[in-house]
Every structure is written in C-alpha cells, then in structure tokens.
Write a protein that holds these residues in place. Structure first.
Motif, PDB file in Angstrom:
ATOM      1  N   ARG A 184       1.165   8.237  10.319  1.00  0.00           N
ATOM      2  CA  ARG A 184       2.169   8.671   9.351  1.00  0.00           C
ATOM      3  C   ARG A 184       3.546   8.244   9.850  1.00  0.00           C
ATOM      4  O   ARG A 184       3.903   8.457  11.003  1.00  0.00           O
ATOM      5  N   ASN A 185       4.318   7.648   8.937  1.00  0.00           N
ATOM      6  CA  ASN A 185       5.699   7.294   9.240  1.00  0.00           C
ATOM      7  C   ASN A 185       6.593   8.470   8.871  1.00  0.00           C
ATOM      8  O   ASN A 185       6.519   8.991   7.756  1.00  0.00           O
ATOM      9  N   VAL A 186       7.434   8.909   9.810  1.00  0.00           N
ATOM     10  CA  VAL A 186       8.366  10.012   9.579  1.00  0.00           C
ATOM     11  C   VAL A 186       9.733   9.554  10.054  1.00  0.00           C
ATOM     12  O   VAL A 186       9.883   9.173  11.215  1.00  0.00           O
ATOM     13  N   TYR A 187      10.727   9.580   9.156  1.00  0.00           N
ATOM     14  CA  TYR A 187      12.034   9.075   9.590  1.00  0.00           C
ATOM     15  C   TYR A 187      13.163   9.700   8.781  1.00  0.00           C
ATOM     16  O   TYR A 187      13.003  10.042   7.610  1.00  0.00           O
ATOM     17  N   HIS A 188      14.314   9.827   9.460  1.00  0.00           N
ATOM     18  CA  HIS A 188      15.536  10.305   8.829  1.00  0.00           C
ATOM     19  C   HIS A 188      16.678   9.474   9.400  1.00  0.00           C
ATOM     20  O   HIS A 188      16.896   9.469  10.615  1.00  0.00           O
ATOM     21  N   GLY A 214       0.748  -1.250   0.000  1.00  0.00           N
ATOM     22  CA  GLY A 214       0.000   0.000   0.000  1.00  0.00           C
ATOM     23  C   GLY A 214       0.767   1.283   0.000  1.00  0.00           C
ATOM     24  O   GLY A 214       0.760   2.010  -0.979  1.00  0.00           O
ATOM     25  N   GLY A 215       1.452   1.643   1.086  1.00  0.00           N
ATOM     26  CA  GLY A 215       2.069   2.955   1.203  1.00  0.00           C
ATOM     27  C   GLY A 215       3.497   2.992   0.702  1.00  0.00           C
ATOM     28  O   GLY A 215       4.138   1.949   0.506  1.00  0.00           O
ATOM     29  N   HIS A 241       5.499   9.456   5.037  1.00  0.00           N
ATOM     30  CA  HIS A 241       4.432   8.921   4.191  1.00  0.00           C
ATOM     31  C   HIS A 241       3.266   8.486   5.064  1.00  0.00           C
ATOM     32  O   HIS A 241       3.450   8.008   6.188  1.00  0.00           O
ATOM     33  N   ALA A 242       2.070   8.701   4.548  1.00  0.00           N
ATOM     34  CA  ALA A 242       0.866   8.269   5.254  1.00  0.00           C
ATOM     35  C   ALA A 242       0.751   6.749   5.164  1.00  0.00           C
ATOM     36  O   ALA A 242       1.074   6.147   4.144  1.00  0.00           O
ATOM     37  N   ALA A 243       0.293   6.154   6.256  1.00  0.00           N
ATOM     38  CA  ALA A 243       0.236   4.703   6.327  1.00  0.00           C
ATOM     39  C   ALA A 243      -0.983   4.162   5.595  1.00  0.00           C
ATOM     40  O   ALA A 243      -2.012   4.811   5.480  1.00  0.00           O
ATOM     41  N   GLU A 266       0.955  11.174  -4.377  1.00  0.00           N
ATOM     42  CA  GLU A 266      -0.266  10.916  -3.612  1.00  0.00           C
ATOM     43  C   GLU A 266      -0.409   9.453  -3.217  1.00  0.00           C
ATOM     44  O   GLU A 266      -1.202   9.134  -2.340  1.00  0.00           O
ATOM     45  N   GLY A 267       0.335   8.551  -3.853  1.00  0.00           N
ATOM     46  CA  GLY A 267       0.264   7.138  -3.526  1.00  0.00           C
ATOM     47  C   GLY A 267      -0.831   6.432  -4.280  1.00  0.00           C
ATOM     48  O   GLY A 267      -1.848   7.021  -4.647  1.00  0.00           O
ATOM     49  N   TYR A 268      -0.628   5.129  -4.524  1.00  0.00           N
ATOM     50  CA  TYR A 268      -1.609   4.359  -5.269  1.00  0.00           C
ATOM     51  C   TYR A 268      -2.875   4.156  -4.447  1.00  0.00           C
ATOM     52  O   TYR A 268      -3.994   4.344  -4.917  1.00  0.00           O
ATOM     53  N   ALA A 269      -2.731   3.765  -3.171  1.00  0.00           N
ATOM     54  CA  ALA A 269      -3.894   3.604  -2.300  1.00  0.00           C
ATOM     55  C   ALA A 269      -4.388   4.980  -1.850  1.00  0.00           C
ATOM     56  O   ALA A 269      -3.627   5.955  -1.788  1.00  0.00           O
TER      57      ALA A 269
END
Length: 857
Positions: free
Chosen positions: A358-362, A159-160, A318-320, A280-283
């Motif tokens: 939402r996943n946020v990472y660096h 999905g995401g 990215h939104a989950a 925007e993502g497929y899902a």
C-alpha cells in the motif's frame, strides 16, 4: 406627376441614407484574461437585437450593427459576459474575458515565474487545457488521462489510484519537467513523478499547459520531452464558491466544496477548498482513499503589489496493483490483481482486505508569492516555497504464511526553494527576462514498522550500536495524516540490515532571456546555468552499527541554451524555428552504486547527459479553421546504464558493469486542427507520427572495485531498435455540440499504433546482430463521451446547478497499454494478437463512468 415622382425619390433616398447612417461597424479582439491568449468562438450580439457574430481563431470580430449607437454583449461558455457601449464605427480594442466557472475570475499570482507560452511572441509547440475542460473531464483519473488527447502524449494507467504515467514525445516522466505555479515538482533524486502525491491538483487547476519539446521554460530542468505547467487558482476577484458531489464505477465517491471571499475593499482575499474521495478501484483489491485541501490568502494593497500565501496537499493511501503475465490476465480477466494477502487487518484503516502493498503519502506544498510592478516597463515576481513529504510503501510481511507486520519503506523529504524573475521592456522592440532558481533538499529514507498485525514487537535481524534491539513502536501507521505529524526519527526503531540513510541535494541556477520583436518578426535567446551538490549520510550499513558515515561531497554543473525565431507572414499565417542544447547533470540516483546500502560512488558517471533539439512549426489562424503543424528532432546522448554486484556479501559492490554509449533519437511530426463549422459546434483533431529509436550499438565493460578490467567487449546490437512503452503513432478526433441552451454533448476517439515493449539490452535477444528488436504490441482505439447541462438559478441567474456524465472507453476495448518485457513469439509459443503470453503486461481499463452534480453560488 413629375413633382410627385421627385418627392418619392427624395423620400426613398432619405430613408436609405437614414438606414446607412443608423448603422455602424464595431471591431475588437477577445482575450482570455488569465492566459492572455486569443479566445475564438465567442458570441458578440448587439443588445436588444438578434444581430450577432462570433470571434475568429485569432479572437478577432467585426459586427455591423443595426443602430448607430448602443451596446454589444460578449459571451462565451465558462466566462463572465461583458457589455460595452459603442457610438458609430469603433474599435473597442482587446476585451478580456474572465472565467465564471468554479475557478472564478482568478488573478495569476507569481505570473512572472510561470512560463506560459503566451508570455513570449516567438511560438512553441503547445497545447493548453482550460479550467472548464478540466472540470468537465476529470473523474476518477489523474492528470495524464486529461492530457491524452493532445499530440504526442500517452497516458498509461497501470491499475491503482495515482499509479499512472505520462509519456511525451516518447520520453517518460523523468525526462519531462512538471511545474506547479512555476515551482519544479519532479523528484529531486531521480526526476520521477508519483501522481498519487498530486491527486488533488486537478481540483485546484486553472489551466494545464503542455509545452512539447524545448518549451518556453527558462529554468534548467529536465524538459527533454517537454514541460507541463500546472497553474492553480490563487486570488478570486468575486465572492462565491461551489459544492460538488461525484460518484463513479466501483463505488467511487468524491465530495468537494470551495468558498472565496473575493477581493474585498480592504485588499484582502481568502479562498478555501476541501475534498474527500474513496473508491474500490478498477482492478481487484486496489481500494484507496484521500483528501484534498487548498487554502489561499491574498493581499493587494495597491495596483503595484500583490501578495499571496498558498498551501495545498492531497494526503492519500491506495492499495498497489501488481503486474501479471498476459497468460494470467487471459485466464483470470483484466481486472485480476494478486496483490492481496487473503486476510483482514484488525487495524486496517480501509476496514477491508489487506493488500500485499500500500502506498501512503502526504506531501503538503506551501508558497509565498510577491508580484511587484516597478514601473510601466519592469516588474519582479518572487516565489518562496516549501514541501514536507512523509510516507512510503507498506509491504505485508509473513511468517509461515501468516501476516505478521507491515514493513514501511519510507521516503520522507524536506524541500525548500525560491524562484525569482525580473522582467524589463528595455526598448520598444527588446525585452529582458532574468532570474534565479534555488532548491535545498533533504531526503530521508529508511524502513520501519508501520503496523503490527499478528505480533506486537519485532526482533531485529541485525545489530544497532553494537547490540541487538527490539522494535516496539509504530509511527503514523498507515494514515497519511499520522505520518506527517508523527514520522519515525528514532534510528533505534528502524529496521536495519535494509537501509537507513539521508541525502542533501542543493541546487542553484540562474537564467535569462532576451526577446526581440519588430513588425512581423520575433526572435529570442534563452540561457541558464546551474550548480548542484550531493552529500549522503549512511546509518544502516551493518558495518556501521548505527553510526553515521558521510560520503564525499559531489559537485557538478550544467547549462542549457535555446534560441528561436518567428515570422508572421500575415495575420493568419505564422512560421517559426527553435533550437536548443542541454548539458544535464546526472541525478543523485545515478551517482551512487546502490543508494540503499552504502555511500559507494558510481565510477562510471562520466560527464553530463547531452540533449540536442530542433523544431519547426507553422500556425494557421482562420475564421473557421485553425491549425498547428510541428516538426521535431531530439537527440539524447551520453546516457549511461550500469549495474553492480556484491560478490562477498560485505554490503559493498565488488564488480561494476558499465554499458555505453546509449543514444536515443526521437523525431516526428504533429498536427492539431480546431474547427467551428457552425455555431455551437466544435470539431477538433490531432495526429502524431513519431520515429523513436536507439542509435549505435553498445558495449559493456566489467571492472572490480580497484578499476581492474574483468571483462570487456560484450556487445548489444541495438542500432535501430524502437524505443518502447509509448505509441509512436497517435491520432484523435473530438467534437462537442450545444444542441440546446447550456446542454452539451461531446465525445472523443483516440487511436494508438506502433507501440513497442520495453527492451532489456542485457538479454540474450540483443547479443546477436540478427536480433528481432522490440516486440510490437497490438494497436487499439478508445472512445470517451460526456454530457453536461447547466441550470441557471437565483437572482439575475448568478447561481447555477451543473450536471455532468462521463463514460470512458465506451465500447469496452480490450488492449495492452504497456509491456515490461520483450519476449518474442517462437515456434510452439502461445500468443494473443501476436504477443507472447509470457510477457508481463498491463491492460488498459475497460468501461468506466462518473456522474457529478455541482452547485455554483
């Protein structure tokens, strides 16, 4: 008349002799300079003529020239041409070709610690994806999608952005080792991989090599299914760069630019790459955004020393994408995603819908490499590396249906390591390889406020340091750059009552390899041993009230041993066998009952997991057809599943349930075929047939916190149950044809079958001897296609403009790629293609596309 006849005969003989004397035969072998591997299908042309030939699958060629002396030109798409002089019959030896695409002529720095299969004479089951293939096929996808057309590999997208998973020979990512320039990058705590943290790795990849099964890596790593080596660019020999723009489905856009000074006369070289993507993502409601940066500073003071400093990262959010039941997808479409709160955030950095998660990472990674050539027989490679991970998962919290704040579940870390490898050619036939692997890891886990929505402060539901407190600050928000430079180090501004803890995991390993080669025979032995320590500090338990509480220190050791042999029947036929045994330490996540609430140890961890592998293979190297056949048998034993329960709500587990013994056996066969039936046409194929099952039945035993048995003998009948989540039968055919100069069309077809759902052994389904095992999901196939054109520009055609179009799942196949449930169809149940609609599933992506334009200079 007689004299005239004699004269004519002498003239003909003279002319014939002159022609023969004017001809010669030039032979040689073509090699990929970076990977030290044979290069089949390259063009060899006598300069100034149309006389030419191509190299066979062992990289060898033989060209009968029209002239006694002259030059030959060697060329191959994606590589810089080479011109060589000849005079009479001659063998030009090994000719090394270097890439002329975006990753121009790279020197592999730290090559001694990058365990590529070509570095060893004894073969393994391996597939290598080169830079030109990565460049062409990479669109909006992560690494697993690029590897899906290799044997026994399955990609699950889920999905995401960045949420994909890779399965290798039926094992998930925790049992597959991933290395970046020889540096282990699996999660230290649990072995997991999150591709969202590595979304830029394909922008800088020179090659990706999939070593199935035992592989050639000498490190003590979790390579049960295999090892994936990612080799990035470092020092470019020539000055140049590129600018690329890509667009794709669902408003995806990506801009990338790179420049390299090349290796200057001073010995210095600098390369930089920067990129930005968003879509925007497929899902539904799975938008995302991120950047890629890559900086490399190299120095080559002389022929014996190469230094390189590299830093790379891919900050992203990215939104989950949540999972749904099959019934929901059938009603609302396969793009449906419920993970949306229904409101917009005033501070939402995407400027659009606010997701429930939402996943946020660096996760920047830096390493310093030194390659030292000691003499013509020995060398030393050393890589120091560091990784600082900052970020986590932001969940939208609500009150009376109104979103109030974003709760961040932060998973930060500080990771430092060293890998060193010494190589010595002891004798003409015997080589030694030895080294060390050190990893120092500090994980930091807590919950805090990432963003305030409809409120400006949060009253804590638990005490801190003996009293209530109010959270008024946010740290980094939902910006991955902000999280890196402004993490929450204040325990008083964290949400207690959930979790707040740190762990330190230190690892030291040594490894070595001996390889013997003589004539057609080669053999090797590898061994490694390691010790690992675990130490945990708890801050967040309610009874601690913010005071640090340290766990006992846990030490455990592990080792692995591998051996193999190969015999070259002749230049075109090779057979080999390999065997190995791993004694693998439990992960940190296995050692503690609940690593989010207490230091309480798991009483059921009894020894290491045991992995035994056997492989046999055959390689055919022909002029028009090349093939690899591999057979494997892998046993994964002594795996322990457990659960715990807090019966009195004091934050500590009171009941423990152990499930053992759990044993998996994976066996199968793999076939790869590479053909070049005519010039400029490549047709390749693969076939993987597996049988992956659980062996033996398992029993459960429940005890209290003193070890007293509460219940015993609960049996789950799983003997012969299929291992789920990855297709046990895969096959594929790919072809590409250059029907006009630099205009190429390609396509690949992949088939998946014998795919099963994940089995829940605690369910009633497995409590009877007559259980129906894992549910079988419908088979499916997909077709991908691509078209590329390269326009030569500038003086001497040294610049180029490349166009590429990719369409994935051309025919819009509707298929279930994975199921998290194992609900069979009973009388009265509704089913779709034989699957109960109550199962929670993921559907594969429908038709997607991307178009790119790239200017190389």
């Amino acid at each position: 008349m007689k004299k005239t006849t004699q004269f004519l005969m002498m003239a003909v003989a003279f002319l014939f002799t002159t022609v023969i004397m004017a001809q010669s035969t030039v032979t040689g072998t073509l090699i990929d300079a970076e990977l030290n591997a044979p290069l089949p299908g390259a063009n060899i042309v006598e300069k100034g003529t149309t006389n030419g030939t191509t190299s066979d699958f062992d990289g060898k060629f033989s060209l009968k020239t029209e002239n006694r002396s002259g030059q030959i030109v060697v060329s191959y798409v994606g590589y810089a041409p080479v011109t060589l002089s000849f005079n009479g019959n001659s063998n030009v030896g090994s000719i090394k070709l270097v890439s002329d695409n975006s990753l121009d002529e790279i020197v592999i720095v730290g090559s001694g610690v990058i365990d590529l299969a070509e570095g060893r004479k004894t073969p393994i089951a391996v597939s290598t994806i080169k830079a030109i293939q990565i460049q062409e096929k990479t669109g909006t996808s992560d690494l697993p999608e690029i590897l899906k057309s290799t044997p026994s590999v399955q990609s699950v997208q889920k999905g995401g952005f960045g949420e994909g998973q890779l399965f290798l020979r039926g094992f998930d990512q925790t049992n597959t080792a991933f290395l970046l320039n020889g540096q282990p990058i699996n999660g230290v705590e649990d072995g997991k991989m999150y591709w969202s943290n590595w979304s830029g790795v394909l922008d800088v990849a020179k090659a990706v090599q999939v070593q199935r099964g035992l592989g050639s890596s000498k490190l003590a790593i979790s390579s049960v299914g295999g090892t994936v080596n990612i080799v990035t660019k470092t020092i470019d020999k020539k000055e140049g760069g590129f600018v690329q723009q890509m667009i794709g489905n669902d408003n995806y856009t990506k801009t990338t630019a790179s420049y390299s000074t090349g290796l200057m006369e001073s010995g210095w070289a600098f390369t930089a790459l920067l990129g930005h993507w968003q879509g925007e993502g497929y899902a539904d409601h799975t938008d995302g955004q991120g950047q890629t940066y890559f900086l490399s500073l190299g120095y080559k003071p002389n022929e014996n020393n190469i230094f390189n400093f590299m830093v790379t990262g891919a900050p992203q959010w990215h939104a989950a994408s949540g999972y749904n039941t099959l019934k929901t997808y059938l009603e609302k479409g396969r793009r449906y995603n419920f993970a949306y709160t229904g409101v917009n955030s005033p501070n939402n950095i995407s400027g659009g819908f606010y997701p429930t998660g939402r996943n946020v990472y660096h996760k920047p990674v830096a390493n310093l490499s030194w390659d030292l050539t000691i003499n013509d027989k020995s060398s030393l490679s050393t890589v120091l590396y560091a990784s600082l991970g900052r970020g986590g998962f932001g969940s939208t919290m609500s009150s009376s249906g109104v979103p109030t704040y974003v709760r961040g579940s932060n998973n930060n870390h500080n990771w430092y390591g060293l890998v060193a490898n010494y190589n010595n050619q002891l004798t003409e036939n015997l080589s030694l390889n030895a080294g060390a692997d050190v990893r120092l890891y500090n994980g930091i886990h807590f919950r805090g406020v990432n963003e305030f929505l409809s409120i400006s402060s949060l009253n804590s539901s638990s005490d801190y340091n003996g009293g209530s407190y109010v959270i008024t600050k946010t740290y980094g928000g939902l910006n991955p750059w902000g999280l890196l430079f402004n993490p929450n180090n204040d325990h008083a501004q964290r949400i207690h009552g959930y979790y707040d803890y740190e762990e330190k995991i230190n690892y030291t390993g040594v490894f070595g390899q001996l390889e013997y080669t003589k004539d057609q025979f080669s053999a090797f032995f590898q061994g490694s041993a390691s010790t690992q320590s675990h130490f945990r500090t708890e801050y967040g338990e309610a009874q601690n009230k913010g005071q640090a509480e340290d766990s006992d220190k846990i030490n455990n050791t592990g080792f692995n041993a591998k051996a193999g042999a190969a015999y070259n029947i002749n230049d075109n036929n090779i057979v080999f066998v390999n065997a190995g045994y791993y004694s693998r330490q439990p992960y940190h996540s296995d050692l503690f009952i609940n690593d989010r609430s207490s230091n309480q140890l798991n009483p059921f961890v009894e020894g290491n997991q045991k992995i035994t592998g056997f492989e046999a293979g055959y390689k055919l190297l022909g002029d028009k057809v090349s093939a690899n056949i591999n057979l494997y048998h892998t046993t994964w034993d002594n795996k322990i599943d457990y659960s715990s329960r807090d019966t009195d709500s004091d934050g500590l587990a009171d009941e423990f349930t152990k499930t053992s013994p759990l044993k998996q056996v994976h066996m199968g066969a793999e076939l790869e075929i590479f053909t070049r039936p005519v010039d400029k046409l490549n047709i390749n194929g693969f076939l993987s047939i597996g049988n992956w099952e659980y062996r033996g039945n398992i029993t459960s035993r429940t005890t209290d916190d003193t070890g007293a048995v509460i219940a015993e003998g609960d049996i789950s009948y799983i003997d012969g149950v299929k291992v789920g989540e990855a297709a046990q039968f895969t096959a594929g055919i790919s072809a590409d044809y250059e029907f006009l100069p630099r205009l190429k069309l390609g396509a690949n077809w992949n088939q998946y079958d014998n795919l099963y759902g994940a089995a829940d052994f605690g369910s009633a389904e497995f409590k009877t001897e007559n259980n129906r095992g894992s549910i079988k999901l419908p088979s499916y196939d997909t077709v991908d296609a691509g078209l590329s054109y390269k326009m030569l520009l500038g003086k001497n055609d040294q610049n180029s403009l490349q166009f590429r179009v990719n369409v994935n799942n051309v025919f819009g196949e509707v298929y279930i790629e994975n199921s998290r449930d194992n609900i069979h169809v009973d009388s009265g149940d509704v089913a779709w293609k034989g699957v109960n609609v109550k199962n929670g599933v993921w559907f594969g992506y429908g038709r997607t596309w991307n178009v790119s334009m790239r200017y190389n200079f």
